[in-house]
Design a protein around this motif. Structure first.
Motif, mmCIF file in Angstrom:
data_model
loop_
_atom_site.group_PDB
_atom_site.id
_atom_site.type_symbol
_atom_site.label_atom_id
_atom_site.label_comp_id
_atom_site.label_asym_id
_atom_site.label_seq_id
_atom_site.Cartn_x
_atom_site.Cartn_y
_atom_site.Cartn_z
ATOM 1 N N THR A 115 -68.984 -49.449 47.483
ATOM 2 C CA THR A 115 -68.002 -50.335 46.862
ATOM 3 C C THR A 115 -66.590 -50.047 47.369
ATOM 4 O O THR A 115 -66.262 -48.932 47.767
ATOM 5 C CB THR A 115 -67.984 -50.185 45.327
ATOM 6 N N CYS A 116 -65.765 -51.095 47.344
ATOM 7 C CA CYS A 116 -64.322 -50.963 47.507
ATOM 8 C C CYS A 116 -63.692 -51.967 46.539
ATOM 9 O O CYS A 116 -64.403 -52.606 45.762
ATOM 10 C CB CYS A 116 -63.877 -51.189 48.952
ATOM 11 N N THR A 117 -62.391 -52.122 46.570
ATOM 12 C CA THR A 117 -61.720 -52.939 45.556
ATOM 13 C C THR A 117 -62.328 -54.325 45.428
ATOM 14 O O THR A 117 -62.691 -54.767 44.343
ATOM 15 C CB THR A 117 -60.217 -53.059 45.872
ATOM 16 N N THR A 118 -62.453 -55.051 46.547
ATOM 17 C CA THR A 118 -63.005 -56.406 46.516
ATOM 18 C C THR A 118 -64.442 -56.468 47.000
ATOM 19 O O THR A 118 -65.104 -57.494 46.835
ATOM 20 C CB THR A 118 -62.156 -57.350 47.391
ATOM 21 N N GLY A 119 -64.894 -55.399 47.640
ATOM 22 C CA GLY A 119 -66.221 -55.416 48.239
ATOM 23 C C GLY A 119 -66.264 -56.148 49.566
ATOM 24 O O GLY A 119 -67.348 -56.340 50.133
ATOM 25 N N ASP A 120 -65.102 -56.535 50.091
ATOM 26 C CA ASP A 120 -65.056 -57.365 51.299
ATOM 27 C C ASP A 120 -64.452 -56.659 52.508
ATOM 28 O O ASP A 120 -64.458 -57.224 53.603
ATOM 29 C CB ASP A 120 -64.252 -58.641 51.026
ATOM 30 N N GLU A 121 -63.918 -55.466 52.328
ATOM 31 C CA GLU A 121 -63.217 -54.829 53.441
ATOM 32 C C GLU A 121 -63.824 -53.466 53.785
ATOM 33 O O GLU A 121 -64.734 -53.377 54.603
ATOM 34 C CB GLU A 121 -61.720 -54.726 53.103
ATOM 35 N N HIS A 122 -63.319 -52.406 53.164
ATOM 36 C CA HIS A 122 -63.749 -51.064 53.553
ATOM 37 C C HIS A 122 -65.245 -50.837 53.335
ATOM 38 O O HIS A 122 -65.904 -50.185 54.154
ATOM 39 C CB HIS A 122 -62.928 -50.020 52.790
ATOM 40 N N ALA A 123 -65.796 -51.339 52.233
ATOM 41 C CA ALA A 123 -67.234 -51.165 51.986
ATOM 42 C C ALA A 123 -68.058 -51.863 53.062
ATOM 43 O O ALA A 123 -69.093 -51.343 53.514
ATOM 44 C CB ALA A 123 -67.596 -51.694 50.602
ATOM 45 N N CYS A 124 -67.606 -53.027 53.502
ATOM 46 C CA CYS A 124 -68.300 -53.742 54.578
ATOM 47 C C CYS A 124 -68.232 -52.956 55.884
ATOM 48 O O CYS A 124 -69.207 -52.883 56.638
ATOM 49 C CB CYS A 124 -67.683 -55.122 54.770
ATOM 50 N N ALA A 125 -67.064 -52.348 56.149
ATOM 51 C CA ALA A 125 -66.917 -51.552 57.370
ATOM 52 C C ALA A 125 -67.851 -50.346 57.347
ATOM 53 O O ALA A 125 -68.453 -49.995 58.375
ATOM 54 C CB ALA A 125 -65.468 -51.102 57.518
ATOM 55 N N VAL A 126 -67.978 -49.707 56.198
ATOM 56 C CA VAL A 126 -68.883 -48.567 56.072
ATOM 57 C C VAL A 126 -70.308 -48.977 56.421
ATOM 58 O O VAL A 126 -71.004 -48.306 57.198
ATOM 59 C CB VAL A 126 -68.818 -47.983 54.649
ATOM 60 N N CYS A 127 -70.762 -50.078 55.849
ATOM 61 C CA CYS A 127 -72.145 -50.510 56.082
ATOM 62 C C CYS A 127 -72.349 -50.996 57.519
ATOM 63 O O CYS A 127 -73.428 -50.812 58.098
ATOM 64 C CB CYS A 127 -72.519 -51.591 55.078
ATOM 65 N N ALA A 128 -71.313 -51.601 58.112
ATOM 66 C CA ALA A 128 -71.418 -52.026 59.507
ATOM 67 C C ALA A 128 -71.566 -50.814 60.422
ATOM 68 O O ALA A 128 -72.399 -50.815 61.349
ATOM 69 C CB ALA A 128 -70.195 -52.844 59.905
ATOM 70 N N LEU A 129 -70.776 -49.778 60.177
ATOM 71 C CA LEU A 129 -70.875 -48.576 61.005
ATOM 72 C C LEU A 129 -72.231 -47.909 60.818
ATOM 73 O O LEU A 129 -72.842 -47.420 61.779
ATOM 74 C CB LEU A 129 -69.744 -47.613 60.649
ATOM 75 N N TYR A 130 -72.734 -47.923 59.585
ATOM 76 C CA TYR A 130 -74.075 -47.370 59.343
ATOM 77 C C TYR A 130 -75.133 -48.166 60.108
ATOM 78 O O TYR A 130 -76.011 -47.586 60.759
ATOM 79 C CB TYR A 130 -74.395 -47.373 57.853
#
Length: 296
Positions: A200-215
C-alpha cells in the motif's frame, strides 16, 4: 435492523468469529479466498448459516423462529453489511500474462494470485483482509503508520520515504527496492498458499505500484518497462515515475535502512512537502475522534 446494529461491526469481532465467517464464505464459494458473495436473498446461507455463525446466541435466532416471514429481510441486512465491507476495499490483484515472461511456467503466486496493491484505506477493511487471506501488509509512507489488525496475525512493515529536509533518508528508489525485496521474501514464506501480501501507499497508484513492478521484473525476468506496463493494465490509475525503477543505487548503510514496524497512530502527510495535512484515512479519524480503539 436493531438486532444487527452492533453485531455486524466487523472491526470488533473476535478473531475466532472473523475466521468462522470467512470459512463459511470460503466453503460456499469453493475457494480459499472468496471473491463473490452468495445472492442477497439467499436466506439459507445468510440466515441459517452465516447469521447463526456470528450470532449463535443472539435474540435474532429466537425472533426469526417466531417470524419466519422476516428471514429474507434478515438475509438482505447481513448481505448488505458484508457487501459494503468487501466492496469498499480498493484492491488490485496482481496476475501475469504468460506471454510476457520467458519462464516456462508462471510462478504459483500468479497462478493463484497472492499479491495485491491498494491504498492505505485498503489496509483497514478487516473483513476483506481476512477474506483475501492477507497476512503481510507492506506500507510505503513518509511517516510510521499504525498496525490495526495485529491480533489477526497480520505482519506489518513500513518503508519510509525521504521527506524534505531529511538528508539522511534513503532515496525513493532504494525504498522501492527494499520493499520489493520484502515482497519476494514474504511470498516465498507463504509459498504453501497460507497467506497473501498487500502493498500500500497513500493512493495505491504510485509507490506501491512501483514496488510491485520491480518485483515482477525481477521475479519473471522481464524488463522494468514491461513490468510497469503490466501493472498499469491491471490498475489503470497507476502512475510510476521511471526514476523509481532505474536510478543507480548507492551503497546501503545502517542510516539508510528505514524499514519500520510500529504501533503508532500517525497523521500521515500525502506529500513530503506538506506534513500538516490531516488524517490519511476516514477510519483513523473516526476512531480517534470517537475515542475507540479497535486494534487491541
Amino acid at each position: 435492523v436493531e438486532l444487527f446494529s452492533d453485531t455486524l461491526e466487523f472491526d470488533y469481532w473476535s478473531p475466532e468469529t472473523l475466521k468462522a465467517a470467512v470459512d463459511a464464505l470460503s466453503f460456499v464459494s469453493g475457494r480459499a479466498s472468496p471473491v463473490g458473495l452468495p445472492e442477497r436473498d439467499d436466506d439459507s446461507f445468510w440466515v441459517s448459516n452465516m447469521a447463526m455463525v456470528v450470532l449463535p446466541e443472539s435474540k435474532l435466532k429466537q425472533y426469526l423462529n417466531n417470524n419466519p416471514d422476516q428471514r429474507v429481510v434478515a438475509s438482505r441486512i447481513v448481505f448488505d453489511a458484508f457487501h459494503t465491507a468487501m466492496s469498499a476495499m480498493d484492491l488490485t490483484r496482481i496476475t501475469m500474462d504468460p506471454s510476457l515472461s520467458p519462464l516456462s511456467e508462471v510462478p504459483n503466486e500468479f497462478e493463484s494470485p497472492r499479491l495485491f496493491i491498494g491504498d492505505f484505506a485498503a489496509a483497514e477493511s478487516r473483513l476483506a483482509l481476512a477474506a483475501h487471506r492477507i497476512k503481510r501488509i507492506i506500507q510505503i509512507s513518509y511517516h510510521p503508520l499504525d498496525e490495526l489488525w495485529k491480533r489477526d496475525d497480520i505482519t506489518y512493515s513500513t518503508h519510509i520515504l525521504p521527506s524534505l529536509g531529511d538528508g539522511g533518508a534513503a532515496p525513493v528508489h532504494e525504498a522501492i527496492l527494499m520493499a520489493s525485496e520484502e515482497v519476494a521474501s514474504a511470498l516465498n514464506e507463504y509459498s504453501d498458499g497460507g497467506g497473501a501480501v498487500l502493498v500500500t501507499c497513500t493512493t495505491g497508484d504510485e509507490h506501491a505500484c512501483a514496488v510491485c513492478a520491480l518485483y515482477l521484473s525481477r521475479r519473471l525476468g522481464i524488463s522494468k518497462e514491461d513490468a510497469a506496463n503490466r501493472i498499469s493494465e491491471l490498475r489503470p490509475s497507476c502512475r510510476i515515475d521511471p526514476e523509481w525503477l532505474h536510478s543507480d543505487l548507492s551503497p546501503r548503510t545502517e542510516k539508510t535502512k528505514r524499514v519500520l514496524s510500529c504501533n503508532m497512530l500517525s497523521r500521515l502527510s500525502r506529500t513530503a512537502s506538506n506534513p500538516s495535512m490531516g488524517f490519511d484515512s476516514p477510519k483513523r479519524m473516526r476512531r480517534v475522534s470517537s475515542g475507540k480503539n479497535v486494534a487491541d
